[in-house]
Design an enzyme around this catalytic site. Structure first.
Site, PDB file in Angstrom:
ATOM      1  N   GLU A 124     -85.747  34.880  12.895  1.00  0.00           N
ATOM      2  CA  GLU A 124     -84.960  35.209  13.814  1.00  0.00           C
ATOM      3  C   GLU A 124     -85.777  35.710  14.966  1.00  0.00           C
ATOM      4  OE1 GLU A 124     -84.208  35.700  10.624  1.00  0.00           O
ATOM      5  OE2 GLU A 124     -82.106  35.462  10.582  1.00  0.00           O
TER       6      GLU A 124
ATOM      7  N   GLU B 110     -80.731  35.150   4.169  1.00  0.00           N
ATOM      8  CA  GLU B 110     -80.073  36.360   4.037  1.00  0.00           C
ATOM      9  C   GLU B 110     -78.747  36.059   2.991  1.00  0.00           C
ATOM     10  OE1 GLU B 110     -79.836  36.943   8.351  1.00  0.00           O
ATOM     11  OE2 GLU B 110     -80.558  38.869   7.967  1.00  0.00           O
TER      12      GLU B 110
END
Ligand SMILES: NC(=O)c1ccc[n+]([C@@H]2O[C@H](COP(=O)([O-])OP(=O)(O)OC[C@H]3O[C@@H](n4cnc5c(N)ncnc54)[C@H](O)[C@@H]3O)[C@@H](O)[C@H]2O)c1
Length: 754
Positions: A177, A157
């Protein structure tokens, strides 16, 4: 907290304004970034990044280099985030800087959010991880991510927040995640679809799968892949080239998704249907899909805010807590109180396996798959040839499915040699016995090993039910003897119960613990008892299944409930797969020593006597068409007869009762195992069940699940069963003690670790 006087601006911009006394409301047009976040000026002095070596800053000509230096994986801990933000500000302010590069020291760019900060206030300290990505993207000078090593989760990210991405060939890129029960919450669900396309992003985010650099390049996830040896040199050239081209920032948040709303909606519906099959019972994959789908209907700013809300909800979920527990339980499992890094290790170079049957062959493959040579021993040439042929056929099937190259298959086969006669075990470092499950046969093998094995060799038995102390006792060297309980198929299953017998030496345990990770297994140290940890707990679980069948439930009811709970396969389908003849043989042996009340129902015997040995014979508890299990009236008739014989009026049994009786019987037995000191921690029991029995990872394991339900509730239910059905349901003393104290298995583990 004072009201923010600076309005909505980026962190770097705010710090800049603080210094210059500017007001964002008047300067708002200068704020370059559409997605600004609230910088709450608390009046605290800005932390000085230069005092920390967690992040380093240097300038080389027009290129500022920000290096994250937080071993082992450059996690975005609070101080790292603060320091990166400060250095971004410094780079923004320095007229000489034209391009900024962010890289990581050590093994990767960045490992993402610091998992240890989950559920702690540090996670909320600004800039929060997700704010940092926006600070980067808001820079007016181009920012380049230098990606190497595993760059996953918040690490990717961060790279997505940069304007350009350069990748090293050793990198892995992904947003895993979902495997921790959460969604990528730092812009990942909003930026990845804009960069690589909606369908690919959904796939990566809902499954947590990662891609290699070549694929990343094809997908447009990165701009360039390094080719030479000096990654930094190539990154700097890339950065200088941006200066030469006068390239500006290229913000992913400003890109558009590659699908229109209509096509996107249809795709989302299709993927949701798929997930209902592959992610049954879980929430995080669906929440990931929901957040990515927002890119179809919302501008980045709104999707980003919604992502934060969904992220917060998933972080607070029991599913996420369970997955994080599983993650730490696996790391904890190799910590043994009386063994440390200082404990001596024996050298394991040569290994012999006695018995080239189902287990011996699978164990040999585990060694060869990890590049370790191994010799298989049989009593005769025919049996040996048969064993080696089975291994070869097994590898060939994998090769034919395209999952193993011919060269790799050959290399693995070369590591496995065969020998007839136990003398082949004379000079090796480790012997693993995998002969028939009979005490006499095993003791005879161990007497021979005692006579021929070299001093200091480790002698292991793969018994699943026999007393390892009684096997060790026939040798003059019980300190060298232990159990290594592999699970079938041994080349696939990751669980290894390391059975510490009464006299097993510490260095033997330390050595096999190291070995277990070398051969790709998760080794759990357990004590000697019938069935060790896993199979011992399985016994009352199966006993409940028998009782429930006699009382009114059908096998398909119980399999459905178990599968809805999240087990990969329900108990009856598992039994059919493993072979009912094998269960029956074990039961016959156990029946000799067990009180009548603990014996299994004769149903198993009756089904076996009909030649229904499970899936391999086309019928067992079910009738099989291929692999499909079909409820069979013949079995139903046997079940009804059995209920009649017992004088039981069959009743409708609720799913809740089925679930509680199955799972609570596991929990109660697990508590007894802890009480008896046969497992070190409750989390070790969880690891056994996650790796050996298909317990849903997203429920953390049976003992963690008990904590989540609440021990008082479990004890109350068991008390009710105890009154109704007698002693086998008496709650374990430890369970009652913890429940009465308002405690949990987790706290019990922590208390013992302290
Ligand atoms: N099958 C499972 O699911 C499973 C799982 C865990 C542990 N185990 C245990 O593993 C052991 C082996 O089980 P299996 O299923 O592989 O059995 P198997 O019958 O497939 O294999 C046993 C092999 O041992 C050989 N053998 C017998 N005596 C021998 C001797 N003296 N020297 C050399 N070879 C000899 C036999 O020829 C045979 O090939 C048992 O103790 C069993 O309880 C089995």
């Amino acid at each position: 907290m004072r009201e923010a006087p600076y309005g909505l601006v980026s962190h770097a911009k705010a710090a800049y304004m603080v210094r210059r006394g500017l007001d964002a409301r008047r300067n708002s047009r200068k704020v370059p970034f559409a997605i600004q976040y609230l910088y709450v000026a608390t009046g605290e002095s800005m932390p000085s990044a230069s005092s920390s070596d967690l992040v380093l800053y240097e300038r080389d000509g027009g290129v500022a280099l920000i290096t994250i230096n937080n071993p082992p994986v450059n996690a975005l801990a609070k101080d790292v985030r603060i320091a990166v933000a400060d250095f971004l500000e410094a780079a923004a302010d320095d007229q000489a800087v034209l391009v900024v590069t962010i890289r990581g020291n050590g093994r990767n760019l960045c490992g993402g959010a610091d998992i240890r900060e989950f559920n702690t206030p540090d996670r909320e300290v600004r800039p929060m991880t997700r704010d940092l990505m926006n600070l980067i993207e808001a820079m007016e000078k181009p920012v380049v991510a230098a990606i190497h090593g595993p760059t996953l989760g918040g690490g990717l990210e961060l790279a997505l927040g940069c304007h350009y991405r350069m990748v090293h060939p050793d990198a892995r890129l992904g947003l895993p995640e979902v495997l921790r029960g959460v969604i990528p919450g730092a812009g990942g669900t909003q930026r990845l679809p804009r960069l690589v396309g909606f369908a690919k992003a959904v796939e990566m985010i809902t499954t947590g799968s990662s891609v290699d650099p070549g694929t990343a390049l094809e997908l447009g996830l990165v701009d360039q892949m390094a080719v030479g040896d000096d990654f930094l040199d190539e990154v700097m050239r890339f950065a200088r080239n941006l200066i030469a081209c006068d390239a500006g920032p290229r913000r992913v948040s400003e890109m558009t998704v590659d699908l229109d709303a209509e096509a996107g909606t249809a795709l989302v519906a299709e993927i949701r249907t798929q997930l209902e099959r592959t992610a049954r019972g879980m929430q995080a994959p669906f929440r990931c899909l929901e957040s990515v789908a927002n890119t179809l209907s919302m501008p980045f700013a709104d999707g980003w805010v919604r992502e934060a809300e969904i992220s917060r909800e998933t972080i607070a979920s029991v599913e996420s807590r369970s997955l994080v527990h599983a993650f730490f339980a696996e790391r904890q499992v190799s910590r043994i109180p009386d063994i440390s890094a200082a404990t001596a290790r024996r050298t394991i170079k040569r290994t012999t396996i006695i018995g080239a049957g189902t287990m011996g062959g699978g164990i040999a493959m585990s060694f060869a798959n990890s590049g370790l040579p191994v010799t298989l021993v049989e009593t005769g040439q025919e049996a040996l040839d048969g064993g080696l042929a089975r291994i070869e056929a097994n590898y060939a099937a994998t090769r034919d499915r395209g999952r193993l190259s011919a060269a790799d298959m050959e290399a693995r086969m070369r590591l496995i040699t065969g020998a007839v006669g136990i003398d082949a075990a004379a000079d090796v470092d480790l012997v693993i016995e995998a002969v028939y499950e009979e005490m006499g046969v095993k003791q005879s093998v161990f007497r021979d090993l005692d006579r021929i094995a070299r001093d200091g060799a480790i002698l292991a038995t793969n018994t699943s039910t026999l007393d390892v102390d009684a096997i060790a006792a026939v040798t003059q060297r019980p300190g060298d003897v232990l159990g290594l309980h592999f699970f079938s198929p041994a080349n696939v299953m990751t669980l290894l119960e390391i059975v510490r017998a009464e006299k097993t030496e510490n260095d033997v345990i330390a050595t096999v613990l190291d070995l277990s990770s070398r051969i790709g297994k998760t080794g759990v140290v357990v004590g000697v008892c019938d069935g060790f940890v896993g199979n011992r707990m399985l016994a009352p679980y199966f006993r409940q299944c028998d009782f429930l069948v006699e009382e009114g439930a059908m096998p398909e009811d119980m399999d459905r409930v178990a599968e809805e709970f999240g087990f990969r396969m329900g108990p009856f389908r598992v039994s059919d797969l493993a072979g009912l003849d094998i269960s029956w043989a074990i039961e016959k042996r156990r029946a000799e020593t067990r009180p009548v009340a603990e014996r299994f129902s004769p149903l198993l015997q009756r089904i076996c006597e009909l030649g229904r040995h499970g899936q391999k014979t086309g019928a067992g508890w079910y009738r099989y068409e291929g692999r499909s299990a079909i409820p069979d009236p013949e079995v139903a008739a046997l079940i009804y007869t059995r209920s009649d014989e017992m004088g039981i009026a069959r009743r409708a049994i609720s799913d809740e009762e089925i679930r509680q009786r199955m799972i609570y019987s596991l929990i109660n037995e697990g508590a007894k195992i802890l009480e008896e000191g046969l497992a070190i921690r409750s989390s070790d029991i969880d690891v056994v069940w996650l790796h050996g029995y298909g317990f849903p990872r997203w429920r953390g394991g049976p003992m963690f699940y008990a904590d989540m339900v609440g021990l008082p509730e479990i004890v109350a239910t068991l008390d009710g069963y105890h009154v109704e059905w007698g002693d086998k349901w008496e709650p374990a003393a430890l369970l009652r003690e913890l429940a009465d104290a308002g405690s949990s298995f987790q706290e019990w583990d922590e208390g013992r670790a302290a």
